[in-house]
Structure formats: structure tokens, C-alpha cells
Design an enzyme around this catalytic site. Structure first.
Site, PDB file in Angstrom:
ATOM      1  N   SER A  19      17.332  -3.384  27.890  1.00  0.00           N
ATOM      2  CA  SER A  19      17.448  -4.025  29.206  1.00  0.00           C
ATOM      3  C   SER A  19      18.730  -3.617  29.914  1.00  0.00           C
ATOM      4  O   SER A  19      19.794  -3.493  29.285  1.00  0.00           O
ATOM      5  CB  SER A  19      17.494  -5.555  29.050  1.00  0.00           C
ATOM      6  N   GLN A  40      13.902 -15.741  28.989  1.00  0.00           N
ATOM      7  CA  GLN A  40      12.804 -16.200  29.852  1.00  0.00           C
ATOM      8  C   GLN A  40      11.869 -17.189  29.173  1.00  0.00           C
ATOM      9  O   GLN A  40      11.416 -18.143  29.799  1.00  0.00           O
ATOM     10  CB  GLN A  40      11.995 -14.991  30.350  1.00  0.00           C
ATOM     11  N   ASP A  64      13.328 -19.943  32.977  1.00  0.00           N
ATOM     12  CA  ASP A  64      12.320 -19.269  33.792  1.00  0.00           C
ATOM     13  C   ASP A  64      12.801 -19.460  35.224  1.00  0.00           C
ATOM     14  O   ASP A  64      12.861 -20.593  35.716  1.00  0.00           O
ATOM     15  CB  ASP A  64      10.946 -19.914  33.565  1.00  0.00           C
ATOM     16  N   ALA A  95       6.415  -8.447  39.027  1.00  0.00           N
ATOM     17  CA  ALA A  95       5.248  -8.367  39.916  1.00  0.00           C
ATOM     18  C   ALA A  95       4.036  -8.164  39.019  1.00  0.00           C
ATOM     19  O   ALA A  95       4.163  -7.559  37.947  1.00  0.00           O
ATOM     20  CB  ALA A  95       5.384  -7.211  40.895  1.00  0.00           C
ATOM     21  N   TYR A 156       5.406   1.895  43.140  1.00  0.00           N
ATOM     22  CA  TYR A 156       6.360   0.776  43.110  1.00  0.00           C
ATOM     23  C   TYR A 156       5.840  -0.375  43.983  1.00  0.00           C
ATOM     24  O   TYR A 156       6.149  -1.543  43.753  1.00  0.00           O
ATOM     25  CB  TYR A 156       7.744   1.252  43.559  1.00  0.00           C
ATOM     26  N   LYS A 163      12.544  -5.665  46.604  1.00  0.00           N
ATOM     27  CA  LYS A 163      13.913  -5.136  46.473  1.00  0.00           C
ATOM     28  C   LYS A 163      14.608  -5.089  47.840  1.00  0.00           C
ATOM     29  O   LYS A 163      15.829  -5.301  47.918  1.00  0.00           O
ATOM     30  CB  LYS A 163      13.901  -3.744  45.826  1.00  0.00           C
ATOM     31  N   THR A 194      12.657   0.896  30.402  1.00  0.00           N
ATOM     32  CA  THR A 194      12.845  -0.479  29.899  1.00  0.00           C
ATOM     33  C   THR A 194      11.472  -1.140  29.880  1.00  0.00           C
ATOM     34  O   THR A 194      10.489  -0.539  30.339  1.00  0.00           O
ATOM     35  CB  THR A 194      13.746  -1.290  30.850  1.00  0.00           C
ATOM     36  N   LEU A 195      11.387  -2.385  29.412  1.00  0.00           N
ATOM     37  CA  LEU A 195      10.090  -3.079  29.382  1.00  0.00           C
ATOM     38  C   LEU A 195       9.530  -3.223  30.790  1.00  0.00           C
ATOM     39  O   LEU A 195       8.359  -2.961  31.042  1.00  0.00           O
ATOM     40  CB  LEU A 195      10.256  -4.462  28.747  1.00  0.00           C
TER      41      LEU A 195
HETATM   42  P1  NAD Z   1      13.684  -5.622  31.426  1.00  0.00           P
HETATM   43  O1  NAD Z   1      12.236  -5.832  31.199  1.00  0.00           O
HETATM   44  O2  NAD Z   1      14.510  -5.311  30.253  1.00  0.00           O
HETATM   45  O3  NAD Z   1      14.320  -6.859  32.187  1.00  0.00           O
HETATM   46  C1  NAD Z   1      13.591  -7.625  33.119  1.00  0.00           C
HETATM   47  C2  NAD Z   1      13.970  -9.060  32.835  1.00  0.00           C
HETATM   48  O4  NAD Z   1      13.392  -9.926  33.803  1.00  0.00           O
HETATM   49  C3  NAD Z   1      13.470  -9.537  31.459  1.00  0.00           C
HETATM   50  O5  NAD Z   1      14.560 -10.023  30.712  1.00  0.00           O
HETATM   51  C4  NAD Z   1      12.519 -10.662  31.791  1.00  0.00           C
HETATM   52  O6  NAD Z   1      12.529 -11.671  30.819  1.00  0.00           O
HETATM   53  C5  NAD Z   1      13.104 -11.125  33.105  1.00  0.00           C
HETATM   54  N1  NAD Z   1      12.183 -11.964  33.864  1.00  0.00           N
HETATM   55  C6  NAD Z   1      11.013 -11.619  34.459  1.00  0.00           C
HETATM   56  N2  NAD Z   1      10.459 -12.727  35.008  1.00  0.00           N
HETATM   57  C7  NAD Z   1      11.306 -13.768  34.761  1.00  0.00           C
HETATM   58  C8  NAD Z   1      11.284 -15.163  35.039  1.00  0.00           C
HETATM   59  N3  NAD Z   1      10.266 -15.741  35.702  1.00  0.00           N
HETATM   60  N4  NAD Z   1      12.325 -15.923  34.634  1.00  0.00           N
HETATM   61  C9  NAD Z   1      13.365 -15.371  33.961  1.00  0.00           C
HETATM   62  N5  NAD Z   1      13.442 -14.067  33.646  1.00  0.00           N
HETATM   63  C10 NAD Z   1      12.420 -13.285  34.050  1.00  0.00           C
HETATM   64  O7  NAD Z   1      13.768  -4.451  32.513  1.00  0.00           O
HETATM   65  P2  NAD Z   1      15.013  -3.873  33.339  1.00  0.00           P
HETATM   66  O8  NAD Z   1      14.581  -2.517  33.771  1.00  0.00           O
HETATM   67  O9  NAD Z   1      16.257  -4.043  32.583  1.00  0.00           O
HETATM   68  O10 NAD Z   1      15.013  -4.778  34.635  1.00  0.00           O
HETATM   69  C11 NAD Z   1      16.160  -5.471  35.072  1.00  0.00           C
HETATM   70  C12 NAD Z   1      16.345  -5.321  36.572  1.00  0.00           C
HETATM   71  O11 NAD Z   1      16.657  -3.958  36.857  1.00  0.00           O
HETATM   72  C13 NAD Z   1      15.108  -5.643  37.401  1.00  0.00           C
HETATM   73  O12 NAD Z   1      15.507  -6.294  38.584  1.00  0.00           O
HETATM   74  C14 NAD Z   1      14.557  -4.273  37.730  1.00  0.00           C
HETATM   75  O13 NAD Z   1      13.770  -4.264  38.906  1.00  0.00           O
HETATM   76  C15 NAD Z   1      15.860  -3.541  37.951  1.00  0.00           C
HETATM   77  N6  NAD Z   1      15.767  -2.081  37.942  1.00  0.00           N
HETATM   78  C16 NAD Z   1      15.224  -1.425  36.891  1.00  0.00           C
HETATM   79  C17 NAD Z   1      15.150  -0.042  36.918  1.00  0.00           C
HETATM   80  C18 NAD Z   1      14.506   0.713  35.785  1.00  0.00           C
HETATM   81  O14 NAD Z   1      14.094   1.851  35.990  1.00  0.00           O
HETATM   82  N7  NAD Z   1      14.433   0.150  34.585  1.00  0.00           N
HETATM   83  C19 NAD Z   1      15.670   0.676  38.006  1.00  0.00           C
HETATM   84  C20 NAD Z   1      16.241  -0.032  39.059  1.00  0.00           C
HETATM   85  C21 NAD Z   1      16.281  -1.415  39.021  1.00  0.00           C
END
Ligand code: NAD
Length: 259
Positions: A19, A40, A64, A95, A156, A163, A194-195
Site C-alpha cells: 500500500s 477498513q 470504514d 469504486a 480509470y 480524483k 497495489t491491491l
Molecule cells: P491499497 O489497496 O493498498 O489502498 C487502498 C486503501 O483504501 C485500502 O487500505 C483500503 O482498505 C482503503 N479503503 C477503501 N475503501 C475504504 C473505506 N470505505 N473505508 C476505509 N478504507 C477504505 O491501494 P493504493 O494504491 O495504496 O491506494 C491508496 C491511494 O493511492 C488511493 O487513493 C489510490 O487511488 C491512490 N493512488 C494509487 C495509485 C496506484 O497506482 N497504486 C496511483 C495514484 C494514486
């Protein structure tokens, strides 16, 4: 002594050691911050607790972000442990998966749009609202966005408007909280496996395209995003607020692929 020594940071959004929130947590812990985490749901509790232990944190709370009562509970619990919060790192998005591939216009729904906005954007200001009484001059909030806020990216889809809204949220929050000495910034990260990213159609192609096209000719890591977040939330960045800082190997400056 690290540049975040003495700061207390709440990390929202760790789901695994891949993450972005974990990259942020590791960088902040390395620089001396004391951390608290949220997870979460019960499925993630054990994993987040184990990761938290690696940064010497035992403050791990359920959250949450769709539930105001859970948001309030987090800050009541924190206020029993901490007299203030110096940093909130928000790294959360969601989403419905079926809306993250194919035609935007054909797949988007009212409920999907609303949910993406709620979880991925509104939740950032909701945290600030609930944390308000624990924030002090010098406190700093950070969130994570993506280039699709300002450019179209295939698949996306509904996350693009979410965003865009998140980045507008950063500007409005910065403007509103600035007179109280509270800063609000955003990192626009390049694609990272990431997930959450696994839910977006064509992610592998996106990563490959970035490696071929970005000025640095490679992807970025959660550590690089974490380091930038730690800087933005530190006293090294006291003049910066309302900013979207790109940590994407320079990809956003490209107007045309070199190949
Ligand atoms: P990730 O899956 O590791 O993290 C996403 C997190 O959101 C998880 O911990 C999940 O539990 C949490 N989440 C989702 N719904 C939730 C809810 N209702 N309540 C509480 N928590 C909730 O993936 P990531 O890539 O680390 O994503 C983190 C941020 O980075 C996001 O905003 C994502 O859009 C952004 N981002 C990711 C990338 C990429 O390529 N991975 C690029 C740019 C931005």
C-alpha cells in the site's frame, strides 16, 4: 534525529505492505513520527496490526470512512491517547470494479459515481472535520491522487472525477484551514502495483507505458511516494499548502511519447 521527531501521525489506508499508505508510514516512522493506524474491516485487522508493530505502533483502530460514527470513534479514541494530531495521511479510494474498465459513459452509474466520490474524496474532508479539535498550527494533512484528475486515462473512468474532486477538496481545505496554520497537500502518484490498482483494467499496460515514456524511464515506488509525503508533512515544507506534487517519474510533463 529524524525531521518528523515529536510528530504524531494517523495513517489511513494500509491494506498490505504494498500500500502507498505503508510507504508513507515507513517513511514517517523512519523520520521519527509516532504513528496510529486504521484498518477498513476485520479482514485487514491482523495484517495492519502486524505492520503497525514494525513501526512500534499499538494504536490500530477500525475505520470504514463511509461511516461518520466510525470516524468520530477514531478521534475520540485518539484524544484519549494524544493531546493533538500533527499529521493525517489519507490514502483511500474505492469504486465498483465493474466501472473500472470499458467505456466511461456506458459503465458509469449514479450509485457508482456517488460511492467513488464519497469514499475517495469526501472522506478526506470528513476526517479533517472530525479531527478539527485535535489539529494545531503546524498540523498537516496529506492525500494521494492520480493524473486522471486532470487527464483522461483508459479504464480509470469514474475514479477520474473522484480524483478531480479530491484535488479540489485539497485546495478548499487548504484555503479554509490555512489561517489556523494547518496545511493540506496532495501527492499525485504514478501507477504502482497495489491491491487498489489491481482493480483497474489494463494496469500492466499502463506500467509498461510509463516505463517507456516517463522522463525517468521507470515506475515509482511506495517508498518514493512515502518520502515525498513525509517531507510535505514536515517543518521542511511549512510554506507549502494546497499543492499537488507529482511523484511519477516526470510522466505528467510529457506531451508526446518519444516512440
Ligand atoms: P491499497 O489497496 O493498498 O489502498 C487502498 C486503501 O483504501 C485500502 O487500505 C483500503 O482498505 C482503503 N479503503 C477503501 N475503501 C475504504 C473505506 N470505505 N473505508 C476505509 N478504507 C477504505 O491501494 P493504493 O494504491 O495504496 O491506494 C491508496 C491511494 O493511492 C488511493 O487513493 C489510490 O487511488 C491512490 N493512488 C494509487 C495509485 C496506484 O497506482 N497504486 C496511483 C495514484 C494514486
Amino acid at each position: 534525529m529524524g525531521f518528523l521527531a515529536g510528530k504524531r501521525a494517523l495513517i489511513v489506508g494500509v491494506a498490505s505492505d504494498r500500500s502507498i499508505a505503508w510507504g508513507i508510514a515507513e517513511a514517517m516512522a523512519r523520520e521519527g513520527a509516532e504513528l496510529a493506524y486504521t484498518y477498513q474491516n476485520d479482514k485487514l485487522k491482523e495484517r495492519v496490526t502486524e505492520l503497525a508493530e514494525q513501526t512500534n505502533s499499538r494504536l490500530v483502530l477500525p475505520l470504514d470512512v463511509a461511516e461518520d460514527t466510525e470516524i468520530d470513534a477514531v478521534f475520540s479514541r485518539l484524544s484519549a491517547e494524544w493531546d493533538r494530531i500533527d499529521i493525517i495521511a489519507h490514502s483511500v479510494a474505492f469504486a465498483p470494479r465493474e466501472q473500472l474498465s470499458g467505456s466511461y459513459v456506458d459503465t458509469v452509474t449514479r450509485d457508482g459515481f456517488r460511492l467513488a466520490q464519497d469514499i475517495s474524496s469526501y472522506s478526506f474532508v470528513a476526517l479533517a472535520k472530525a479531527a478539527r479539535r485535535m489539529l494545531r498550527p503546524g498540523s498537516s494533512l496529506i492525500t494521494v491522487s492520480y493524473l486522471a484528475a486532470v487527464r483522461t486515462i483508459p479504464n480509470y473512468n469514474v475514479m477520474g472525477p473522484a480524483k478531480a474532486s479530491l484535488e479540489a477538496n485539497v485546495r478548499f481545505m487548504a484555503s479554509d484551514l490555512g489561517p489556523s496554520g494547518i496545511r493540506v497537500n496532495c501527492i499525485s502518484a504514478g501507477p504502482i502495483k497495489t491491491l487498489a490498482a489491481a482493480g483497474i483494467g489494463g494496469m500492466r499496460i499502463m506500467l509498461h507505458y510509463m516505463e517507456k515514456t516517463a522522463p525517468l524511464r521507470r515506475g515509482v515506488t511506495v517508498q518514493e511516494v512515502g518520502n515525498a509525503a513525509a517531507f510535505l508533512c514536515s517543518d521542511l515544507a511549512t510554506g507549502i499548502t494546497g499543492e499537488v506534487l507529482y511523484v511519477d517519474g516526470g510522466y505528467h510533463v510529457i506531451g508526446m511519447s518519444p516512440e
